[in-house]
Design a protein around this motif. Structure first.
Motif, short mmCIF file in Angstrom:
data_model
loop_
_atom_site.label_atom_id
_atom_site.label_comp_id
_atom_site.label_asym_id
_atom_site.label_seq_id
_atom_site.Cartn_x
_atom_site.Cartn_y
_atom_site.Cartn_z
N THR A 43 -10.75 6.82 16.85
CA THR A 43 -11.21 6.67 18.16
C THR A 43 -12.13 5.47 18.37
O THR A 43 -12.79 4.94 17.50
CB THR A 43 -12.03 7.84 18.63
OG1 THR A 43 -13.29 8.03 17.83
CG2 THR A 43 -11.56 9.24 18.58
N GLY A 44 -11.80 4.67 19.12
CA GLY A 44 -12.55 3.52 19.73
C GLY A 44 -13.86 3.73 20.23
O GLY A 44 -13.93 4.83 21.18
N ASP A 45 -14.91 3.34 19.76
CA ASP A 45 -16.42 3.61 20.26
C ASP A 45 -17.27 2.46 20.29
O ASP A 45 -17.31 1.86 19.21
CB ASP A 45 -16.70 4.74 19.23
CG ASP A 45 -18.24 5.37 19.57
OD1 ASP A 45 -18.62 5.06 20.87
OD2 ASP A 45 -18.70 6.38 19.05
N LEU A 46 -17.82 2.29 21.58
CA LEU A 46 -18.76 1.14 21.46
C LEU A 46 -19.82 1.20 20.66
O LEU A 46 -20.48 0.23 20.05
CB LEU A 46 -19.54 0.92 22.96
CG LEU A 46 -20.04 -0.24 23.33
CD1 LEU A 46 -19.28 -1.43 23.08
CD2 LEU A 46 -20.72 -0.12 24.65
N TRP A 47 -20.46 2.52 20.19
CA TRP A 47 -21.57 2.98 19.35
C TRP A 47 -21.24 2.52 17.92
O TRP A 47 -22.03 1.86 17.19
CB TRP A 47 -22.04 4.22 19.28
CG TRP A 47 -22.54 4.32 20.77
CD1 TRP A 47 -22.43 5.09 21.92
CD2 TRP A 47 -24.19 4.12 21.11
NE1 TRP A 47 -23.18 5.31 22.93
CE2 TRP A 47 -24.10 4.36 22.41
CE3 TRP A 47 -24.82 3.19 20.67
CZ2 TRP A 47 -25.33 4.25 23.16
CZ3 TRP A 47 -26.22 2.75 21.16
CH2 TRP A 47 -26.38 3.39 22.28
N ASP A 48 -19.88 2.59 17.72
CA ASP A 48 -19.43 1.96 16.27
C ASP A 48 -19.63 0.52 16.08
O ASP A 48 -20.04 -0.02 15.13
CB ASP A 48 -18.23 2.45 15.87
CG ASP A 48 -17.97 3.94 15.58
OD1 ASP A 48 -19.02 4.59 15.50
OD2 ASP A 48 -16.78 4.64 15.66
N VAL A 49 -19.17 -0.11 17.42
CA VAL A 49 -19.29 -1.97 17.28
C VAL A 49 -20.64 -1.81 17.12
O VAL A 49 -21.00 -2.96 16.55
CB VAL A 49 -18.66 -2.18 18.63
CG1 VAL A 49 -18.96 -3.77 18.62
CG2 VAL A 49 -17.13 -1.90 18.44
N ILE A 50 -21.67 -1.44 17.99
CA ILE A 50 -23.00 -1.71 17.82
C ILE A 50 -23.54 -1.24 16.28
O ILE A 50 -24.64 -2.24 15.82
CB ILE A 50 -23.91 -0.72 18.84
CG1 ILE A 50 -23.41 -1.42 20.45
CG2 ILE A 50 -25.35 -0.93 18.68
CD1 ILE A 50 -23.96 -0.36 21.07
N SER A 51 -23.12 -0.36 15.74
CA SER A 51 -23.57 -0.01 14.15
C SER A 51 -23.10 -1.07 13.48
O SER A 51 -23.84 -1.75 12.51
CB SER A 51 -22.73 1.27 14.09
OG SER A 51 -23.27 2.32 14.61
N TYR A 52 -21.88 -1.64 13.67
CA TYR A 52 -21.23 -2.87 12.87
C TYR A 52 -22.13 -4.06 13.10
O TYR A 52 -22.62 -4.78 11.90
CB TYR A 52 -20.03 -3.24 13.28
CG TYR A 52 -18.93 -2.33 12.85
CD1 TYR A 52 -18.94 -1.42 12.08
CD2 TYR A 52 -17.85 -2.02 13.78
CE1 TYR A 52 -17.93 -0.48 11.43
CE2 TYR A 52 -16.93 -1.13 13.54
CZ TYR A 52 -16.98 -0.30 12.35
OH TYR A 52 -15.91 0.84 12.19
N VAL A 53 -22.72 -4.47 14.24
CA VAL A 53 -23.46 -5.51 14.58
C VAL A 53 -24.85 -5.34 13.80
O VAL A 53 -25.46 -6.22 13.27
CB VAL A 53 -23.60 -5.57 16.03
CG1 VAL A 53 -24.71 -6.65 16.29
CG2 VAL A 53 -22.20 -5.97 16.66
N LEU A 54 -25.42 -4.00 13.82
CA LEU A 54 -26.65 -4.00 13.34
C LEU A 54 -26.52 -3.88 11.90
O LEU A 54 -27.54 -4.47 11.33
CB LEU A 54 -27.20 -2.55 13.84
CG LEU A 54 -27.68 -2.45 15.29
CD1 LEU A 54 -27.98 -1.01 15.65
CD2 LEU A 54 -28.57 -3.45 15.38
N GLY A 55 -25.51 -3.21 11.27
CA GLY A 55 -25.33 -3.67 9.98
C GLY A 55 -25.20 -4.97 9.34
O GLY A 55 -25.68 -5.40 8.43
N GLY A 56 -24.44 -5.92 10.40
CA GLY A 56 -24.24 -7.08 9.98
C GLY A 56 -25.65 -8.02 9.95
O GLY A 56 -26.19 -8.90 9.04
N PHE A 57 -26.67 -7.62 10.85
CA PHE A 57 -27.94 -8.05 11.18
C PHE A 57 -28.86 -7.69 9.93
O PHE A 57 -29.54 -8.67 9.44
CB PHE A 57 -28.68 -7.66 12.48
CG PHE A 57 -30.02 -8.11 12.64
CD1 PHE A 57 -30.35 -9.27 12.88
CD2 PHE A 57 -30.92 -7.09 12.28
CE1 PHE A 57 -31.70 -9.67 12.87
CE2 PHE A 57 -32.34 -7.64 12.48
CZ PHE A 57 -32.72 -9.12 12.95
N MET A 58 -28.54 -6.60 9.73
CA MET A 58 -29.50 -6.09 8.29
C MET A 58 -28.67 -7.04 6.99
O MET A 58 -29.71 -7.55 6.20
CB MET A 58 -29.28 -4.68 7.91
CG MET A 58 -29.75 -3.63 8.91
SD MET A 58 -31.42 -3.74 9.01
CE MET A 58 -31.98 -3.16 7.46
#
Length: 121
Positions: free
Chosen positions: A98-113
């Motif tokens: 399923t496509g989910d905007l929250w997953d994209v936000i999780s990827y971005v936050l993981g990249g930031f970490m």
């Protein structure tokens, strides 16, 4: 062979991430009731630092230089790749995704970490 492993904080974070990943997968396997965010978004948050660290090790191995770091463009490219494949392409190919905007936000936050822990050394 590399004598000393740099980025101890990053590697500790990745080891903790692996432990959390396998814990979440075990909870899913045994159908343990858990918070929605943990079952659906935590692994997405953890995956980018794990994959980026693996890529960094590959670069170190090829270049034989442990002072190399991944730049922001490379990290954002990895985030974009995961977002496009797992949140756009695969949901169109299979009902399991399923496509989910929250997953994209999780990827971005993981990249930031990853970026923060990589720069911390």
């Amino acid at each position: 062979m590399m004598a000393k492993l740099p980025l101890k904080i990053l590697h500790g974070y990745v080891l903790l991430s692996l432990l959390l990943f396998f814990t979440v997968q075990s909870l899913k396997f045994y159908a343990v009731v858990s918070p929605i965010w943990m079952l659906h978004h935590l692994n997405d948050f953890l995956v980018i630092p794990m994959v980026a660290t693996l890529c960094l090790h590959g670069v170190w191995l090829i270049k034989k230089d442990t002072t190399i770091r991944l730049n922001l463009f490379t990290i954002l490219s990895l985030v974009a790749l995961f977002s496009l494949v797992f949140e756009y392409y695969l949901p169109q190919q299979s009902y399991r995704y399923t496509g989910d905007l929250w997953d994209v936000i999780s990827y971005v936050l993981g990249g930031f970490m990853f970026y923060v822990f990589q720069k911390a050394a």
